[in-house]
Scaffold this motif. Structure first.
Motif, PDB file in Angstrom:
ATOM      1  N   SER A  25      -8.525   5.618   2.241  1.00 27.69           N
ATOM      2  CA  SER A  25      -7.321   4.860   2.595  1.00 27.69           C
ATOM      3  C   SER A  25      -6.074   5.673   2.267  1.00 27.69           C
ATOM      4  N   SER A  26      -4.977   5.226   2.803  1.00 26.13           N
ATOM      5  CA  SER A  26      -3.720   5.906   2.492  1.00 26.13           C
ATOM      6  C   SER A  26      -2.903   5.001   1.576  1.00 26.13           C
ATOM      7  N   ILE A  27      -1.912   5.587   0.959  1.00 26.00           N
ATOM      8  CA  ILE A  27      -1.123   4.854  -0.030  1.00 26.00           C
ATOM      9  C   ILE A  27      -0.441   3.629   0.611  1.00 26.00           C
ATOM     10  N   GLN A  28      -0.101   3.742   1.896  1.00 23.01           N
ATOM     11  CA  GLN A  28       0.578   2.619   2.578  1.00 23.01           C
ATOM     12  C   GLN A  28      -0.305   1.372   2.634  1.00 23.01           C
ATOM     13  N   ASP A  29      -1.619   1.567   2.580  1.00 21.23           N
ATOM     14  CA  ASP A  29      -2.522   0.415   2.699  1.00 21.23           C
ATOM     15  C   ASP A  29      -2.310  -0.611   1.588  1.00 21.23           C
ATOM     16  N   ILE A  30      -1.803  -0.158   0.459  1.00 17.08           N
ATOM     17  CA  ILE A  30      -1.641  -1.071  -0.676  1.00 17.08           C
ATOM     18  C   ILE A  30      -0.261  -1.771  -0.659  1.00 17.08           C
ATOM     19  N   PHE A  31       0.636  -1.306   0.193  1.00 13.88           N
ATOM     20  CA  PHE A  31       1.992  -1.861   0.162  1.00 13.88           C
ATOM     21  C   PHE A  31       2.036  -3.382   0.428  1.00 13.88           C
ATOM     22  N   PRO A  32       1.270  -3.923   1.384  1.00 16.32           N
ATOM     23  CA  PRO A  32       1.304  -5.394   1.575  1.00 16.32           C
ATOM     24  C   PRO A  32       0.851  -6.143   0.304  1.00 16.32           C
ATOM     25  N   THR A  33      -0.111  -5.563  -0.422  1.00 21.07           N
ATOM     26  CA  THR A  33      -0.557  -6.200  -1.673  1.00 21.07           C
ATOM     27  C   THR A  33       0.581  -6.201  -2.690  1.00 21.07           C
ATOM     28  N   ILE A  34       1.289  -5.089  -2.763  1.00 19.56           N
ATOM     29  CA  ILE A  34       2.425  -5.023  -3.699  1.00 19.56           C
ATOM     30  C   ILE A  34       3.480  -6.056  -3.313  1.00 19.56           C
ATOM     31  N   TYR A  55      -4.415  13.645  -7.438  1.00 19.30           N
ATOM     32  CA  TYR A  55      -3.673  12.567  -6.759  1.00 19.30           C
ATOM     33  C   TYR A  55      -2.592  11.935  -7.651  1.00 19.30           C
ATOM     34  N   ALA A  56      -2.044  12.721  -8.569  1.00 21.67           N
ATOM     35  CA  ALA A  56      -0.953  12.209  -9.415  1.00 21.67           C
ATOM     36  C   ALA A  56       0.196  11.714  -8.554  1.00 21.67           C
ATOM     37  N   GLN A  57       0.391  12.392  -7.409  1.00 19.93           N
ATOM     38  CA  GLN A  57       1.503  12.010  -6.539  1.00 19.93           C
ATOM     39  C   GLN A  57       1.330  10.575  -6.026  1.00 19.93           C
ATOM     40  N   ASN A  58       0.075  10.120  -5.887  1.00 15.69           N
ATOM     41  CA  ASN A  58      -0.144   8.745  -5.415  1.00 15.69           C
ATOM     42  C   ASN A  58       0.369   7.725  -6.428  1.00 15.69           C
ATOM     43  N   THR A  59       0.158   8.028  -7.710  1.00 17.52           N
ATOM     44  CA  THR A  59       0.700   7.140  -8.756  1.00 17.52           C
ATOM     45  C   THR A  59       2.222   7.100  -8.651  1.00 17.52           C
ATOM     46  N   ILE A  60       2.809   8.276  -8.474  1.00 17.80           N
ATOM     47  CA  ILE A  60       4.280   8.349  -8.410  1.00 17.80           C
ATOM     48  C   ILE A  60       4.790   7.631  -7.152  1.00 17.80           C
ATOM     49  N   ASP A  61       4.111   7.860  -6.019  1.00 21.24           N
ATOM     50  CA  ASP A  61       4.564   7.221  -4.767  1.00 21.24           C
ATOM     51  C   ASP A  61       4.465   5.699  -4.856  1.00 21.24           C
ATOM     52  N   LEU A  62       3.385   5.224  -5.465  1.00 21.91           N
ATOM     53  CA  LEU A  62       3.215   3.770  -5.573  1.00 21.91           C
ATOM     54  C   LEU A  62       4.256   3.178  -6.538  1.00 21.91           C
ATOM     55  N   ALA A  63       4.487   3.871  -7.651  1.00 22.08           N
ATOM     56  CA  ALA A  63       5.512   3.405  -8.602  1.00 22.08           C
ATOM     57  C   ALA A  63       6.886   3.403  -7.926  1.00 22.08           C
ATOM     58  N   SER A  64       7.156   4.411  -7.106  1.00 20.66           N
ATOM     59  CA  SER A  64       8.457   4.476  -6.409  1.00 20.66           C
ATOM     60  C   SER A  64       8.575   3.332  -5.407  1.00 20.66           C
ATOM     61  N   TYR A  65       7.477   3.016  -4.739  1.00 21.65           N
ATOM     62  CA  TYR A  65       7.508   1.895  -3.790  1.00 21.65           C
ATOM     63  C   TYR A  65       7.857   0.596  -4.530  1.00 21.65           C
ATOM     64  N   ILE A  66       7.227   0.402  -5.687  1.00 19.66           N
ATOM     65  CA  ILE A  66       7.493  -0.812  -6.488  1.00 19.66           C
ATOM     66  C   ILE A  66       8.971  -0.864  -6.870  1.00 19.66           C
ATOM     67  N   LYS A  67       9.500   0.271  -7.251  1.00 21.66           N
ATOM     68  CA  LYS A  67      10.905   0.310  -7.684  1.00 21.66           C
ATOM     69  C   LYS A  67      11.848  -0.050  -6.526  1.00 21.66           C
ATOM     70  N   ARG A  68      11.538   0.447  -5.347  1.00 24.27           N
ATOM     71  CA  ARG A  68      12.439   0.240  -4.209  1.00 24.27           C
ATOM     72  C   ARG A  68      12.258  -1.128  -3.543  1.00 24.27           C
ATOM     73  N   ASN A  69      11.068  -1.699  -3.635  1.00 20.31           N
ATOM     74  CA  ASN A  69      10.767  -2.865  -2.793  1.00 20.31           C
ATOM     75  C   ASN A  69      10.475  -4.166  -3.520  1.00 20.31           C
ATOM     76  N   THR A  70      10.473  -4.158  -4.837  1.00 23.85           N
ATOM     77  CA  THR A  70      10.247  -5.411  -5.568  1.00 23.85           C
ATOM     78  C   THR A  70      11.309  -5.521  -6.668  1.00 23.85           C
ATOM     79  N   SER A  71      11.325  -6.687  -7.303  1.00 21.29           N
ATOM     80  CA  SER A  71      12.276  -6.845  -8.417  1.00 21.29           C
ATOM     81  C   SER A  71      11.644  -6.361  -9.729  1.00 21.29           C
ATOM     82  N   ALA A  72      10.377  -5.905  -9.657  1.00 18.22           N
ATOM     83  CA  ALA A  72       9.675  -5.471 -10.880  1.00 18.22           C
ATOM     84  C   ALA A  72      10.002  -4.014 -11.212  1.00 18.22           C
ATOM     85  N   GLU A  73       9.963  -3.707 -12.484  1.00 14.32           N
ATOM     86  CA  GLU A  73      10.084  -2.314 -12.919  1.00 14.32           C
ATOM     87  C   GLU A  73       8.706  -1.672 -12.838  1.00 14.32           C
TER      88      GLU A  73
END
Ligand code: FAD
Length: 292
Positions: A25-34, A55-73
């Protein structure tokens, strides 16, 4: 925002997620769950890190998505055991460039594909914390173990080492999963006696299927209370009942923890927004009152 700033005001409600398997899967697949998890307004969402450092970058990309798209830290995990100092620096530099402010600093387990000793530069999470606090400005968190870490000779030894993590800059701890709250109460009690003053946030892992139940049973270090075991054994072929029991168990566990003044609630979501939502919706008023 630094999670320590939130914690200084109130108890937190939080989740853990993991980057999807990059092989299928790609990192985008988890975005609807987030996005779905974001509805429950967690204070922070932690993102796991593969202990090999791949795949450290995947952790960073997912954390960045959370920062930009949710109210959560986002709280990005970083394991150090199998990484060279340069690799850790590279990951930490990228986290800083991405504006990530919170790091759960861990040693990590031996990656499955490794043989022999895997520890490279950092031998313990506290060494990583010392390195990060000396060279960066992250809010740091650490892991702790209500039933003791599997490599520790005793809970006491483990707590001596936990105190070192606090001394090296941990602002709070998140616990390993547990199913008997008494282990959490004992941990908090003894930790306090040993001078650990930062919050210890209990980690709740809902067990909603036979597969998950078997996985936890095979995982060393988490006791399953007798009543839970009886129910899971009795209903192991009934998917609906397993789900209902799992949700009810987590709900009861959370309510009892809140009644006993636990330092917040952290749900290991396993990337399952439905399970998380089913738990949240059954006790949303309590969570709103206790953790907002
Ligand atoms: P440490 O704090 O280094 O402790 C490991 C062992 O060494 C313990 O027995 C401890 O008592 C002992 N010890 C610590 N310091 C010293 C010292 N100074 N001297 C002697 N002994 C010492 N794993 C992943 O791969 N990726 C993840 O994203 C991940 N996230 C996690 C999140 C949470 C909340 C938890 C609880 C665990 C997580 N893990 C993750 C698992 C974790 O990496 C393993 O449990 C690992 O074995 C220990 O990591 P640690 O950071 O607790 O290590």
């Amino acid at each position: 925002m630094r999670i320590s700033n939130i914690i200084s005001r109130k108890k937190t409600f939080s989740f853990e997620v993991f980057p999807p398997n990059p092989n299928n899967s790609s990192i985008q697949d988890i975005f609807p769950t987030i996005d779905a998890l974001g509805q429950y307004a967690p204070d922070f969402i932690s993102v796991t890190f593969k202990s090999s450092g791949d795949y450290a970058q995947n952790t960073i990309d997912l954390a960045s998505y959370i920062k930009r798209n949710t109210s959560a830290e986002p709280l990005a995990h970083l394991t150090c055991g199998a990484l060279d100092k340069d690799d850790v620096e590279q990951v930490a530099d990228t986290m800083r460039q991405e504006g990530l402010e919170n790091v759960l600093a861990l040693r990590g387990d031996k990656p499955a594909e490794y043989t022999g000793d895997y520890l490279k530069y950092f031998k313990h999470a506290s060494e990583l914390m010392d390195f990060l606090r000396s060279n960066y400005d992250f809010c740091l968190a650490g892991a702790c173990y209500p039933e003791g870490h599997i490599e520790s000779e005793s809970l006491y030894d483990d707590l001596v080492n936990l105190k070192i993590k606090q001394d090296m800059g941990a602002s709070f701890f998140v616990t390993q999963l547990f199913y008997d709250n008494n282990y959490y109460y004992r941990l908090v009690r003894v930790a306090k006696k040993m001078g650990i003053t930062v919050p210890i946030i209990p980690g709740i892992m809902p067990l909603t299927s036979t597969t998950m139940f078997n996985k936890i049973m095979n995982m060393a270090g988490a006791s399953i209370p007798f009543e839970m075991r009886v129910l899971f054994d009795r209903f192991r072929n009934d998917k609906k009942a397993m789900y209902e029991i799992g949700i009810a168990y987590s709900v009861n566990q959370i309510l009892e923890l809140l009644a006993n003044d636990a330092d917040g609630i952290h749900i290991y979501t396993m990337n399952n927004a439905k399970v998380t939502g089913d738990i949240y919706n059954r006790i949303s008023s309590v969570i709103e009152k206790e953790l907002r």
